[in-house]
Scaffold this motif. Sequence first.
Motif: not given
Length: 500
Positions: A410-419, A433-439, A469-471, A446-454
């Motif tokens: 759900r975090a990826f979907e919420r991020t896309f809506e915010a963008l 798409v870049a976020l999905l590719s990074l994941a 850089e973080r991941f 899972a870790e990326l979803a937590e950061v996006l939610d935050a």
Amino acid sequence: MPGTHITDRQVSLYMKNRETNTPAVAAAKAGFSTSTAYRIEQDPRPPSQKILPRGRRRPDPLAGIWDSEVVPMLKAAPGLRSIAVFAEMRRRHPDLSEKVRRTLERRIRAWRAVNGPDQDVIFRQHHEPGKMGLSDFTDMGDAAVSVAGQSLDHRLFHFRLAYSGWQHAHVILGGESFVALAEGLQNALWSLGGAPADHRSDSLSAAFRNLDRNAAEDLTRRYEDLCRHYGMVPSRNNRGLAHENGSIESPHGHLKRAIDDALLLRASRDFPDLPDYRRFIDEVVGQQNARRAKAIEVERGTLKPLPPDRTADFEQTLVHVTSSGGFTLCKVFYTVPSRLIGHRLRVHLFDDRLDCFLGGTRVLTLARGRPRGNGRHGHVVDYRHVIHALRRKPMALLNLVYRDQLFPRRAFERTFEALLAAGSDRQACTTAVALLSLAHERGCEAELAEVLDADLEAGRLPDLPALRERFQRTGAPVTDVVVDLVPLSVYDELVHGAAA
């Protein structure tokens, strides 16, 4: 004794003693007075035959409507419920008291006992060990079980031996179907270690629904072949007559109550995944079986041995992988790795999964999806299958048919809506798409979803360079290998030592 009523037994004893004794002596032996004896001499009937029926102590509240309205109504519609009769009488006669309801119900029940139609009779059966096994589906909607926070719409395939009560339950994600019956039944038989002589199921009305005559006959033939493989004689109860399957219908309720008790003791109805919930069901059923251990051991000795292998518990079909990167089966679109585009796959369709074969090689297993309501197609999408193509065409994400199912969390979907709300469509699609590719590439979904939610909770949009850089990949440390060289003179010593 004054004030005490004599019984029929006392009168019988008095009359027997009276044959050889005077009334006074016979009365003493029977336990009452001489005056009572003289009354019995005048009327020798037992006391129970002298009781006069009690008359009414108050006016009959149904006197004006019973014979003229209620009885004709019961004769015209024998199946009419008492509450419906009362409601109709209240409508016709508003002055009729609410307190008359119980009087009317008792009067109707008594009338039907004398004048009503014959009722069906349930014949209790004697079951022999190893003779009968029964199976049926039962809905688990009332259990309110969820998996990973998502409500689980499921049923249980319930199998039970009639003699010992041994039972097995299998979680079914779809509806009642032959695939679900075949998988659940075989799991039960192999868990039991044998097969009964007969197997009875319900009418499979749900499995036959919307099938033409040829398909229904094919389904019947497959069911018979399944039972024949295990040496069982198949039978089905008549549609709508659940009591014909009574040895499994009633235990449905007992099993579901035991599951509900276990859920209450667990203090949570949410499970991390489906296998964990299935283990929970197995534990509950195992506890039920442990109470019948002696009878089960008796029945196990009378069961038929199992065949060497299981028979097919799936439906097989061929699908063509289209240029959309997937195939459609049973109104559900499934994505597959794009390298399979243009190939024909042989699919084994189980209740909860699809096994896909290319030739004789199984290339992947997919979770089975279900169509959405109102005849709309469902989607089972894995973003890893299409992310390489989305990187080249990020704008395809904007109006993608299965866009909502593409996001793994759900975090990826919420991020896309915010963008989308904050900037241009092109930038939103490129970043998502870049976020999905990074994941996918860094294995950090899972870790990326937590950061996006935050970030979203803090009112920030994701910073893509910072996230990369973080991941970033951390290279594994290189181990220094030290090799000690041996002097050549050692080999000369070995040669001379061997010659000696």
